[in-house]
Design a protein around this motif. Structure first.
Motif, mmCIF file in Angstrom:
data_model
loop_
_atom_site.group_PDB
_atom_site.id
_atom_site.type_symbol
_atom_site.label_atom_id
_atom_site.label_comp_id
_atom_site.label_asym_id
_atom_site.label_seq_id
_atom_site.Cartn_x
_atom_site.Cartn_y
_atom_site.Cartn_z
ATOM 1 N N LYS A 3 0.848 -1.193 0.000
ATOM 2 C CA LYS A 3 0.000 0.000 0.000
ATOM 3 C C LYS A 3 0.883 1.242 0.000
ATOM 4 N N HIS A 4 0.528 2.213 -0.836
ATOM 5 C CA HIS A 4 1.292 3.453 -0.955
ATOM 6 C C HIS A 4 0.465 4.606 -0.398
ATOM 7 N N SER A 5 1.120 5.527 0.259
ATOM 8 C CA SER A 5 0.401 6.698 0.771
ATOM 9 C C SER A 5 1.382 7.800 1.162
ATOM 10 N N LYS A 6 0.888 9.018 1.134
ATOM 11 C CA LYS A 6 1.594 10.127 1.760
ATOM 12 C C LYS A 6 1.244 10.097 3.243
ATOM 13 N N ALA A 7 2.164 10.535 4.078
ATOM 14 C CA ALA A 7 1.934 10.434 5.520
ATOM 15 C C ALA A 7 2.556 11.605 6.262
ATOM 16 N N ILE A 8 1.957 11.919 7.410
ATOM 17 C CA ILE A 8 2.487 12.907 8.339
ATOM 18 C C ILE A 8 2.811 12.159 9.632
ATOM 19 N N VAL A 9 4.055 12.197 10.052
ATOM 20 C CA VAL A 9 4.458 11.495 11.271
ATOM 21 C C VAL A 9 3.950 12.258 12.493
ATOM 22 N N LEU A 10 3.281 11.544 13.399
ATOM 23 C CA LEU A 10 2.807 12.144 14.644
ATOM 24 C C LEU A 10 3.809 11.900 15.765
ATOM 25 N N TYR A 11 4.187 10.647 15.966
ATOM 26 C CA TYR A 11 5.232 10.316 16.940
ATOM 27 C C TYR A 11 5.649 8.868 16.727
ATOM 28 N N ALA A 12 6.757 8.500 17.334
ATOM 29 C CA ALA A 12 7.239 7.123 17.240
ATOM 30 C C ALA A 12 7.516 6.587 18.635
ATOM 31 N N SER A 13 7.234 5.304 18.840
ATOM 32 C CA SER A 13 7.497 4.675 20.136
ATOM 33 C C SER A 13 8.387 3.460 19.924
ATOM 34 N N LYS A 14 9.315 3.245 20.853
ATOM 35 C CA LYS A 14 10.304 2.171 20.720
ATOM 36 C C LYS A 14 9.669 0.826 21.065
ATOM 37 N N TYR A 15 10.098 -0.196 20.354
ATOM 38 C CA TYR A 15 9.742 -1.563 20.742
ATOM 39 C C TYR A 15 10.965 -2.439 20.460
ATOM 40 N N PRO A 16 11.047 -3.685 20.973
ATOM 41 C CA PRO A 16 12.304 -4.441 20.989
ATOM 42 C C PRO A 16 13.081 -4.493 19.677
ATOM 43 N N VAL A 48 14.104 10.331 9.779
ATOM 44 C CA VAL A 48 13.026 11.311 9.627
ATOM 45 C C VAL A 48 11.712 10.749 10.164
ATOM 46 N N LEU A 49 11.588 9.408 10.195
ATOM 47 C CA LEU A 49 10.363 8.785 10.690
ATOM 48 C C LEU A 49 10.193 8.956 12.194
ATOM 49 N N LEU A 50 11.242 9.381 12.874
ATOM 50 C CA LEU A 50 11.156 9.607 14.315
ATOM 51 C C LEU A 50 10.878 11.066 14.640
ATOM 52 N N GLN A 51 10.850 11.911 13.643
ATOM 53 C CA GLN A 51 10.674 13.343 13.862
ATOM 54 C C GLN A 51 9.214 13.738 13.656
ATOM 55 N N PRO A 52 8.548 14.225 14.701
ATOM 56 C CA PRO A 52 7.138 14.621 14.579
ATOM 57 C C PRO A 52 6.916 15.629 13.449
ATOM 58 N N LEU A 53 5.836 15.431 12.710
ATOM 59 C CA LEU A 53 5.380 16.268 11.600
ATOM 60 C C LEU A 53 6.209 16.110 10.331
ATOM 61 N N SER A 54 7.081 15.110 10.281
ATOM 62 C CA SER A 54 7.781 14.834 9.026
ATOM 63 C C SER A 54 6.757 14.480 7.952
ATOM 64 N N PRO A 69 0.552 -3.062 10.086
ATOM 65 C CA PRO A 69 1.272 -3.127 8.810
ATOM 66 C C PRO A 69 2.749 -2.822 9.033
ATOM 67 N N ARG A 70 3.579 -3.306 8.133
ATOM 68 C CA ARG A 70 5.020 -3.102 8.245
ATOM 69 C C ARG A 70 5.482 -2.103 7.189
ATOM 70 N N LEU A 71 6.326 -1.175 7.597
ATOM 71 C CA LEU A 71 6.838 -0.201 6.646
ATOM 72 C C LEU A 71 7.964 -0.825 5.832
ATOM 73 N N ARG A 72 7.795 -0.803 4.511
ATOM 74 C CA ARG A 72 8.788 -1.400 3.626
ATOM 75 C C ARG A 72 9.723 -0.352 3.039
ATOM 76 N N GLU A 73 9.175 0.790 2.675
ATOM 77 C CA GLU A 73 9.982 1.847 2.073
ATOM 78 C C GLU A 73 9.474 3.194 2.562
ATOM 79 N N SER A 74 10.365 4.175 2.562
ATOM 80 C CA SER A 74 9.950 5.530 2.921
ATOM 81 C C SER A 74 10.904 6.532 2.292
ATOM 82 N N CYS A 75 10.372 7.683 1.970
ATOM 83 C CA CYS A 75 11.211 8.776 1.488
ATOM 84 C C CYS A 75 10.541 10.091 1.874
ATOM 85 N N THR A 76 11.317 11.103 2.044
ATOM 86 C CA THR A 76 10.795 12.403 2.449
ATOM 87 C C THR A 76 10.114 13.078 1.275
#
Length: 222
Positions: A3-16, A48-54, A69-76
């Protein structure tokens, strides 16, 4: 399935094994996705995926063994030139990222809302005019897209009832309302937009009070 989409990052949380990145997406609304952090240089992970509002373009894949879902690719999709480096803009962006993370609901897909948020932060980053009122204008205009905008008809009446989101002639029987002087101030605020916001001057205490009332209004209706 990808699935492809434009996105606005809100926040990221750590997991193992990496991060869970919480985004608002143009195609799917509010969505969280798993990002594995691999040691390979070819890993699709971007800081950039860890930066809010990216503002990013992403490719997701649905895994039947994983609820997210799992992120496969990303670009700014847009590189900020001032927001990360201007102390005032950065402070406002952190506040608005947290605010959006609370008011944007799960799977609330709305391309028009996404485009408003996307274009607003591009403008905020590029403008060289005074931006002290940006977050106020943003939150007031956001209320229209969320369907909770106040009814500005009959603004000559004595009180603004926050629960009813309209002006009334009689003092409400609850505490969520604005007095005559405050409601006139509120009417003035509703005339602000990104083009004229630099012409409105407020003291620090006035801006704090305005923001407090806007937050109260959102708390009531959301």
């Amino acid at each position: 399935m990808y699935k492809h989409s434009k996105a606005i990052v809100l926040y990221a949380s750590k997991y193992p094994r990496g991060y869970i990145v919480h985004c608002y997406m143009r195609e799917f609304g509010r969505l969280s996705c798993v990002v594995n952090v691999a040691k390979s240089k070819r890993s699709p992970f971007r800081k950039v995926l860890l930066q809010p509002l990216s503002l990013v373009d992403v490719v997701l894949s649905a895994d039947s063994n994983n609820a997210l879902p799992r992120l496969r690719e990303s670009c700014t999709s847009y590189v900020y030139t001032s927001m990360p480096y201007d102390f005032y803009k950065n402070t406002i962006s952190i506040f608005l990222a947290e605010f959006l993370s609370k008011v944007l609901r799960e799977e609330q897909q709305d391309a028009t809302l996404f485009d408003f948020i996307d274009s607003s932060f591009r403008f905020f980053d590029m403008t060289e005019k005074t931006t002290a009122n940006f977050h106020i204008v943003f939150l007031l205009q956001l209320s229209y897209f969320l369907g909770i905008a106040p009814n500005m008809e009959e603004s000559h009446l004595a009180y603004f009832d926050m629960l009813e989101a309209r002006f009334v002639s009689q003092k409400p029987l609850h505490n969520h309302f604005l007095f005559a002087e405050e409601k006139n101030f509120f009417s003035q605020l509703m005339r602000m937009n990104y083009q004229n916001m630099s012409k409105f001057s407020f003291s620090h205490s006035e801006r704090v009070k305005i923001l407090s009332q806007i937050i109260e209004y959102y708390q009531i209706h959301l």
